[in-house]
Design an enzyme around this catalytic site. Structure first.
Site, PDB file in Angstrom:
ATOM      1  N   ASP A  98       0.875  -1.169   0.000  1.00 42.14           N
ATOM      2  CA  ASP A  98       0.000   0.000   0.000  1.00 42.14           C
ATOM      3  C   ASP A  98       0.913   1.220   0.000  1.00 42.14           C
ATOM      4  O   ASP A  98       1.754   1.359   0.886  1.00 42.14           O
ATOM      5  CB  ASP A  98      -0.865  -0.053   1.275  1.00 42.14           C
ATOM      6  CG  ASP A  98      -2.169   0.692   1.118  1.00 42.14           C
ATOM      7  OD1 ASP A  98      -2.127   1.817   0.605  1.00 42.14           O
ATOM      8  OD2 ASP A  98      -3.214   0.150   1.532  1.00 42.14           O
ATOM      9  N   GLU A 258      -6.386   4.494  -5.612  1.00 39.65           N
ATOM     10  CA  GLU A 258      -7.597   4.799  -4.838  1.00 39.65           C
ATOM     11  C   GLU A 258      -8.077   6.159  -5.336  1.00 39.65           C
ATOM     12  O   GLU A 258      -7.679   7.202  -4.830  1.00 39.65           O
ATOM     13  CB  GLU A 258      -7.308   4.854  -3.332  1.00 39.65           C
ATOM     14  CG  GLU A 258      -8.598   4.996  -2.541  1.00 39.65           C
ATOM     15  CD  GLU A 258      -8.406   5.466  -1.093  1.00 39.65           C
ATOM     16  OE1 GLU A 258      -9.307   5.243  -0.291  1.00 39.65           O
ATOM     17  OE2 GLU A 258      -7.369   6.084  -0.766  1.00 39.65           O
ATOM     18  N   ASP A 327     -12.273   0.302   4.524  1.00 40.43           N
ATOM     19  CA  ASP A 327     -12.869   1.606   4.824  1.00 40.43           C
ATOM     20  C   ASP A 327     -14.388   1.581   4.746  1.00 40.43           C
ATOM     21  O   ASP A 327     -15.031   2.611   4.915  1.00 40.43           O
ATOM     22  CB  ASP A 327     -12.388   2.651   3.801  1.00 40.43           C
ATOM     23  CG  ASP A 327     -10.930   2.989   3.936  1.00 40.43           C
ATOM     24  OD1 ASP A 327     -10.395   2.877   5.066  1.00 40.43           O
ATOM     25  OD2 ASP A 327     -10.310   3.367   2.925  1.00 40.43           O
TER      26      ASP A 327
HETATM   27  C1  GLC Z   1      -7.294   5.843   2.421  1.00 33.26           C
HETATM   28  C2  GLC Z   1      -7.252   4.573   3.231  1.00 33.26           C
HETATM   29  C3  GLC Z   1      -7.817   4.851   4.585  1.00 33.26           C
HETATM   30  C4  GLC Z   1      -6.967   5.904   5.250  1.00 33.26           C
HETATM   31  C5  GLC Z   1      -6.824   7.144   4.376  1.00 33.26           C
HETATM   32  C6  GLC Z   1      -5.701   7.991   4.841  1.00 33.26           C
HETATM   33  O1  GLC Z   1      -8.559   6.271   2.136  1.00 33.26           O
HETATM   34  O2  GLC Z   1      -7.915   3.561   2.559  1.00 33.26           O
HETATM   35  O3  GLC Z   1      -7.895   3.710   5.386  1.00 33.26           O
HETATM   36  O4  GLC Z   1      -7.538   6.268   6.478  1.00 33.26           O
HETATM   37  O5  GLC Z   1      -6.542   6.836   3.039  1.00 33.26           O
HETATM   38  O6  GLC Z   1      -4.469   7.385   4.574  1.00 33.26           O
END
Ligand code: GLC
Ligand code: CA
Length: 553
Positions: A98, A258, A327
């Protein structure tokens, strides 16, 4: 369409803290993941994305990184990580890390040095601004409150720093070329270690509107969601193109962004032939019921709206398809109408997830039908975002009970309870005390029981994944196009997939009522979630949540 290697694969997300504990400290870890690789292989998984395991104070469960080149001791060591990569390779599986580079942790040495000298080299790694007419502006952070906080130790000087997420997650200043170089070094370092690529966290946030202008308040706190600013900010493409050319392209990395792009306007730019990423998540199936105002969140799930939203964008690109993640609440709890949870509804949802066009991602526990959990009080929630969700509800005038119910339904902790491996103590996740409560339904819903039962959700998923990747239909599901069918029927989720001279029709009655459907075309039944399929002349009589895939003549 380009036949990239990963398009025929099936991916799986691991949330490491809750996957498998190996040493009894109640926290999932890398040796635990290694011990379950054969299980994942047996399920048919090829690609594994693991949520962050870097060194972290865990304010946002690892999404606050204090050292990008170290594994947090709660997960193991770098040697464990290298072993995991090797063990995965042995099984012809691929590991994705990630990549969290919109922000780091306030404990990262960069930020610590920025505190020491806000106007020096490291001060320029962040957005540090002196109080003015513009700063602090009214942007709200993702977890509530202003994006601006006073820089520790510099309160008297009125120095503020920007954080899109928690105040312990200062945003990195991508405008600064030195920051970008640091990031490219880290990315290349990991790719050289042998990972296949990255899921890329919150990447849409890296470009800010530096005019710092205010936006109309959208909640009673007088603030405006920082995502408003993102919609109007241009120039992110230059950063992403550079990242691609310097890191991803030379390594042929698989990258999944994302990216929230509800209108689909940016699909081509992000994931087209020359896009910045290999693909990006298709959040459309989950977001419409979650991200609007609380009023719409409380709205009940409507299968027709859901289906239409999915169809609207499917043709725009080859997305990474999900029904849940770390999430979001569990798909089995929010994408199935209340009271309808059953083998059939869960497998219907799974079939849609796997047979749409795109790269399917399963989230840990989805393959056994894991559900949301219910907490009795706000204290039981671990997630930083939960507190803000509760506050939002109360600010909007909801009672304590309603606010708690809303966080219970939509909170991120739902997906973060430990994986239910067996009906033994703590669901076989740990021999100690789990960091997060195990869902009490583990006695009914667990891997071990489902292994034994041919008709279980788990064994269905195995057949489903095998079908998707099969010799006969693998190319069709990977490369074939998708055309929606029977759209005037509100509860029918149907589409054709075709490739070269092959064509299949996917039919699903997404309802607890049976449905008789006149078919326009005939074919052979090649995949089902019920033991029997009933035809009446040219019609098919679909049972509740029945899935039938026909190969058309
Ligand atoms: C993304 C992640 C989430 C996290 C956020 C900040 O949306 O999936 O879990 O809190 O980024 O890094
Ligand atoms: Ca552990």
């Amino acid at each position: 369409m380009k036949k990239d290697w990963w398009k025929k694969k099936v991916a799986y997300q691991i949330y490491p803290k809750s996957f498998q504990d190996s040493n009894g400290d109640g926290i999932g870890d890398i040796p635990g993941i290694i011990s379950r690789l054969d299980y994942l292989k047996g399920l048919g998984i090829d690609i594994i994305w693991i949520s962050p395991m870097y060194q972290s104070p865990m304010v946002d469960q690892g999404y606050d990184v204090s050292d990008y080149r170290a594994i947090d001791p709660c997960f193991g060591t770098m040697e464990d990580m290298i072993r995991l990569i090797a063990e995965a390779k042995k099984r012809d599986m691929h590991i994705l890390m990630d990549l969290v580079v919109n922000h780091c942790s306030d404990q990262h040495e960069w930020f610590q040095k920025a505190i020491e000298d806000p106007f020096g080299k490291y001060g320029r790694y962040f957005y540090i601004e002196k109080k003015s007419d513009l700063i602090p502006n009214n942007w709200r952070s993702e977890f509530g409150g202003s994006v601006w906080d006073l820089l520790p130790g510099h309160e008297a000087e009125d120095l503020y720093y920007l954080h899109t997420f928690a105040k312990e997650q200062p945003d990195l200043n991508w405008e600064n070329p030195e920051v970008r170089e640091e990031i490219y070094d880290i990315v290349n370092w990991w790719l050289d270690l042998g990972i296949a690529g990255f899921r890329i966290d919150a990447i849409i946030n890296i470009k800010k509107n530096l005019s710092w202008e205010n936006y109309p308040a959208d909640r009673p706190d007088g603030l405006a969601s920082a995502s408003k600013m993102l919609e109007q900010t241009e120039g992110i493409g230059e950063f992403l193109q550079e990242l691609k050319m310097r890191c991803f392209e030379p390594h042929q990395a698989l990258t999944i962004g994302e990216v929230f792009d509800p209108t689909g306007e940016r699909t081509e730019e992000f994931i087209g032939e020359n896009g910045y990423f290999s693909t990006m998540f298709f959040f459309d199936p989950i977001i419409p019921f979650l991200k609007e105002s609380l009023k719409t969140r409380i709205q009940t799930f409507d299968p027709k709206i859901w289906r239409d939203i999915i169809f609207q964008k499917q043709k725009k690109g080859f997305f990474a398809n999900v029904v849940e993640n770390h999430d979001q609440p569990r798909g089995a709890s929010v994408l199935i109408p209340e009271g309808d949870y059953s083998f059939y509804s869960v497998t219907a949802l799974g079939s849609i997830n796997l047979l749409l066009r795109g790269l399917p991602f399963l989230y840990q526990g989805q393959e056994i039908g894991m559900t949301n959990i219910t907490f009795d009080s706000m204290e039981e929630f671990d997630d930083t975002a939960a507190k803000d969700q509760y506050k939002e509800a109360v600010d909007l005038g909801y009672s304590h009970e309603e606010a708690l119910a809303s966080v219970n339904r939509y909170g991120r902790d739902n997906a973060r309870t430990p994986v239910q491996w067996s009906d033994h103590d703590q669901a076989g996740f740990t021999t100690g005390t789990p960091w997060q409560k195990v869902n009490p339904n583990y006695r009914e819903i667990n891997v071990e029981n489902q292994e034994k039962e041919y008709g279980s959700i788990l064994n269905f998923y195995r057949r489903l994944i095998a079908f998707r990747k099969s010799e006969e239909y693998g190319d069709l599901f990977a490369y074939g196009d998708l055309v929606p069918k029977y759209e005037s029927e509100d509860t029918i989720f149907a589409f054709t997939r075709s490739h070269q001279n092959q064509k299949v029709l996917f039919l699903c009655n997404y309802s607890h009522d049976p449905k008789k459907l006149e078919l326009e075309e005939q074919g052979n039944v090649i995949f089902v979630n019920y033991p029997q399929t009933t035809f009446e002349g040219k019609a098919i009589c679909l049972k509740p949540y029945e899935v039938v895939v026909l190969e058309l003549f």
